[in-house]
Design an enzyme around this catalytic site. Sequence first.
Site, PDB file in Angstrom:
ATOM      1  N   ASP D 127       0.805  -1.227   0.000  1.00 23.60           N
ATOM      2  CA  ASP D 127       0.000   0.000   0.000  1.00 23.60           C
ATOM      3  C   ASP D 127       0.840   1.281   0.000  1.00 23.60           C
ATOM      4  O   ASP D 127       0.305   2.362  -0.222  1.00 23.60           O
ATOM      5  CB  ASP D 127      -0.923   0.017   1.218  1.00 23.60           C
ATOM      6  CG  ASP D 127      -2.008  -1.035   1.115  1.00 23.60           C
ATOM      7  OD1 ASP D 127      -2.421  -1.344  -0.021  1.00 23.60           O
ATOM      8  OD2 ASP D 127      -2.441  -1.546   2.162  1.00 23.60           O
ATOM      9  N   GLU D 221     -10.139   0.491  -2.840  1.00 25.33           N
ATOM     10  CA  GLU D 221     -11.224  -0.214  -2.133  1.00 25.33           C
ATOM     11  C   GLU D 221     -11.768   0.585  -0.953  1.00 25.33           C
ATOM     12  O   GLU D 221     -12.920   0.427  -0.559  1.00 25.33           O
ATOM     13  CB  GLU D 221     -10.754  -1.593  -1.651  1.00 25.33           C
ATOM     14  CG  GLU D 221      -9.515  -1.528  -0.780  1.00 25.33           C
ATOM     15  CD  GLU D 221      -8.997  -2.911  -0.350  1.00 25.33           C
ATOM     16  OE1 GLU D 221      -9.770  -3.872  -0.275  1.00 25.33           O
ATOM     17  OE2 GLU D 221      -7.785  -2.998  -0.083  1.00 25.33           O
ATOM     18  N   THR D 272      -4.600 -10.789  -6.950  1.00 20.29           N
ATOM     19  CA  THR D 272      -3.585 -10.832  -8.020  1.00 20.29           C
ATOM     20  C   THR D 272      -2.569  -9.710  -7.867  1.00 20.29           C
ATOM     21  O   THR D 272      -1.450  -9.820  -8.357  1.00 20.29           O
ATOM     22  CB  THR D 272      -4.226 -10.690  -9.417  1.00 20.29           C
ATOM     23  OG1 THR D 272      -5.109  -9.577  -9.419  1.00 20.29           O
ATOM     24  CG2 THR D 272      -4.997 -11.934  -9.804  1.00 20.29           C
TER      25      THR D 272
END
Lengths: 341, 341, 341, 341
Positions: D127, D221, D272
């Site tokens: 991240d 997300e 993925t």
Amino acid sequence: MRIGVLTGGGDCPGLNAVIRAVVRKGVEVYGHDFIGFRNGWKGPIEGNTKPLGLDQVEDILTRGGTILGSSRTNPYKVDGGVEAIRKTLAEQQVDALIAIGGEDTLGVAKRLTDDGIGVVGVPKTIDNDLGATDYTFGFDTAVHIATESIDRLRTTAESHHRALVVEVMGRHAGWIALHSGLAGGANVILVPEKPFSVDKVVEWVQRRFEREYAPIIVVAEGAVPENGAEVLLTGEKDAFGHVRLGGIGTWLAEEIAARTGKESRAVVLGHTQRGGTPTAYDRVLATRFGLHAVDAVNDGDFGVMVALKGTDIVRVKLSEATAELKTVPEDRYAEAEVFFG
Amino acid sequence: MRIGVLTGGGDCPGLNAVIRAVVRKGVEVYGHDFIGFRNGWKGPIEGNTKPLGLDQVEDILTRGGTILGSSRTNPYKVDGGVEAIRKTLAEQQVDALIAIGGEDTLGVAKRLTDDGIGVVGVPKTIDNDLGATDYTFGFDTAVHIATESIDRLRTTAESHHRALVVEVMGRHAGWIALHSGLAGGANVILVPEKPFSVDKVVEWVQRRFEREYAPIIVVAEGAVPENGAEVLLTGEKDAFGHVRLGGIGTWLAEEIAARTGKESRAVVLGHTQRGGTPTAYDRVLATRFGLHAVDAVNDGDFGVMVALKGTDIVRVKLSEATAELKTVPEDRYAEAEVFFG
Amino acid sequence: MRIGVLTGGGDCPGLNAVIRAVVRKGVEVYGHDFIGFRNGWKGPIEGNTKPLGLDQVEDILTRGGTILGSSRTNPYKVDGGVEAIRKTLAEQQVDALIAIGGEDTLGVAKRLTDDGIGVVGVPKTIDNDLGATDYTFGFDTAVHIATESIDRLRTTAESHHRALVVEVMGRHAGWIALHSGLAGGANVILVPEKPFSVDKVVEWVQRRFEREYAPIIVVAEGAVPENGAEVLLTGEKDAFGHVRLGGIGTWLAEEIAARTGKESRAVVLGHTQRGGTPTAYDRVLATRFGLHAVDAVNDGDFGVMVALKGTDIVRVKLSEATAELKTVPEDRYAEAEVFFG
Amino acid sequence: MRIGVLTGGGDCPGLNAVIRAVVRKGVEVYGHDFIGFRNGWKGPIEGNTKPLGLDQVEDILTRGGTILGSSRTNPYKVDGGVEAIRKTLAEQQVDALIAIGGEDTLGVAKRLTDDGIGVVGVPKTIDNDLGATDYTFGFDTAVHIATESIDRLRTTAESHHRALVVEVMGRHAGWIALHSGLAGGANVILVPEKPFSVDKVVEWVQRRFEREYAPIIVVAEGAVPENGAEVLLTGEKDAFGHVRLGGIGTWLAEEIAARTGKESRAVVLGHTQRGGTPTAYDRVLATRFGLHAVDAVNDGDFGVMVALKGTDIVRVKLSEATAELKTVPEDRYAEAEVFFG
């Protein structure tokens, strides 16, 4: 049964996928036992083995090359070679062999079968020049890599208004050149099957420049000019004993530059074409070959090779398989010519 | 001749390669003229055209999708659809059509030919479920992308000791699941052709965990459990009117987690499987299809579709081509089962 | 404002991403107007232009090379070059220039600014050898391609027990060799900054073979042996007037073969390293460079170059930027040496 | 010295590259001894070890995931956890630890150092949200994979005139969305740092359709709409206890479809993004982190973490490193907004 496995000749993406399929089905379905021989026919000659069970094949499907190593050793050209193999097989209590390789390896497999040693062959060549099978694994990977390179070279050629000559593998058959040239949108494709006219190549190149695009010429390493100019093969030694990189590729780039006055560059893809992880296509084909090869051994059907016909895996006689080189036919080359210039 | 070209149905890597080959050979070899129709059969119905000459196809070989756009419009389900097509073709002085598409598009092509409009078909489906051809272009690319994803997911599964369920395309035929599962070394492969036992899946998963590896389950979106549980398809709306992503994939991941007590995750590859640059294999196949389609038009051989048989491109009757769905046969699925668990 | 844009020197993945960002921000945020000059400084000298608006940059982010073309022309080495530029700029009503290029292009940019023509520079070199910026775009793509090739070559080397020498770009600085060698797990990395001992290389190679692995040697094209042996550079002409492919790479492979008795092969990656679609890293860097370059022009801040410092894009004086070549420092090379042998 | 190594938290491409570098330098340069602990902090708590020498790290540079396994176990939340660690370290005669992980793992490392156990940290998060380092390894790979997917989805979107919403990782920080959106040429990028207006998104989407292109929307997300609509996160359970795939992504695709009348599809890249072989960039960064981490241990410099500053690897206090989440700043988001619509 106890089955020996070996890989011979130049390495090729998918060899490990074959080995894995052979062992998985042999152990889990038929209850057979396996042993690996290292470095092609050298392994059984020298008694050089490697354990080959479920653990050894766990992680190898995606890996290029061969965990068994390879060589170009021919037991029929080594003193006492065949006898040494017989002795090793007896000592190791091996009942049959699976030999994965190209023309040479399969030729030996055929003679050994004739001499009473049970061998099943699996065809392997990135060149796709083995008769009796529609395709061999490794070829799709080689074409994929060559095509990726051509895609990359196109933008550099156009930015600099240069001709780019890409030399790909293929000494006797132009399959890699044909397919990667078609897939990469090459403006000229040259193959060993058809000696080329340099004048004609220059004409195509000029035409391309006139349309304000940059020409890409894909040339198989074994392609030769009509005029009979002697051009070294990539990897051969020149008059001074130095290995040459870029035989026909560099020669042609120089010719184009000299005759057109345009910048021209050669790139020789070389060994990058035969290494690394296989494409999905080659993994599937190699896996199916392995499954069917161990079926043949289990059936006691020796002297055969597995082969692809359409979408089926079939068995063909080794004698038939190694009879003739499969080259690019006229009509396939004609398809590609539509795109020249 | 003046030839119209259109692409129908879901997009597919290689459509542009077909279009390019058709135009290059049509213009340069036969001297034909071309016009593009936009968005499948909608184009000729609405008279929506796009110029289609050498310049328009120069740079498109490597591009996914279709420069002509696509739709699922069926002229036989549109009021006056066929008459509108007839009118457009007359206005545009179009002598024949090349229609690139799947079952629906080719079905229309057949009926139009029966109704006196000359059409040649080019088969297209990433699902590989069209009979009468060994393979369709787009399928190899879809399998390639799915396999790359499985390769990536394996390491994450093993690091976390998780089961990973990968949902791939395939509503009625499990070809993508079968080939990408084989190529990616999946531990379970589930296809629409064979309802699966959840108990059996759990058994394979457990066995894999016991060997200290992490299981990868590849499931076609159309696969269904034996027990008749009703599972939404990816893209369908649930009881609350919300589109669901991950039908059978998320359902199965939850079942596995509940029954094994192990972490389990689902990944839905979705549209990534059908976009982007085609593989070298698909570029060659699509290019050859295009070349042979324009040959058929030039021969006035309408009502046919080009098809791959072994390594040859042949012509088959459209009636034959669209007769039956090509599903995964028992023996091909059995090959894969060797690797389960 | 009306702004001219040009790209000079060797092509590089990311050039189009810069052009796109410049035009998007210039038009949409500042309301500027743009015109492209073709083929580096040749464009403004010859008045050779190309329209450059939103439509021209729509699809170019992912494409390698440069839609503007490139050259190595230097207006200070062309009779009346600078005057010709002045004339073109007046005719085209161009207020300022954005010049994207390496040392030479930026050197010209600096002199032109001194001579009263407002130029902002954007640094470009796949070699990463420009001081005053942490990285240049194109470098990451070159390293990525070289690393993929090394990954592929490893399996072929190990299957055949061969040494593989990979020659990468880098005449004066070894950055590509260093990074791709580290990323590919090379067993020896040779750079121009540090003449190498062939004895030491052979020792590392031997050690690797003894551990039953195959050595990969990554060598920058500008690396030289300590012993002063004269080795041609890739692309130079040999004594017979033939362009040589594989200078230090083939030379070293022969030395290794001769001294170790092991098979040894050379691969020259060449132009594949500089073409094709840029990596995500390079697209982001190039895009940010473009955005900040047009800011500088808008601010009237000429004679500067945009540069990366940590995660920030800053402006540095062109004089500072082109002062010194950024070579691989001792401590960075020492990091890599840990992995030799 | 005898050094323990562990990896904690979510897996990440490059973990194995760190482990390899630590062991290679530790053994070959410093003569240290290593032992691996399995599954994060669980390993030293339970005394679960794995041998870690030169042989174990030979082949792992290019492999995703972690050969040591991972978990989210926190010894400070386990009864007697810290005492168990102390006991294991004593039994195994371990002098110091290298802990590779994200915020949680490094937080534990800090507390253990305060409690007298010598730990050096290596930052890891795909991240990129860890302060005190310019970048973490794994991030570049995640961005690379997301960008490849966006490239593929563009052609499918344009062929069908659809909006495509791509949901990428990033619960609290939008770095992956920002970089992959910039690299993929997204028409809207939505990040958790900035609640978004659905009206504005629809406006950008419409504008794109009007220009006859298809919009790509990249959404992290953790992004949330301004209007406060409650949207499930991917992976959370819905009201019926079913895990949802596609939280904000599917929600947004439905909103767009409803408000524009255009087809709209969501793709959730999911796991993925975090698996498979690391990019060259991440391999180099991870390798350098590993080398410098073992230097710090060798210096007895505990309670620090290695970090990237510009092009240098430095040491920072763990307390500083875990103090604050690094989110996308306003000016970086503003750069991207230039390309919206």
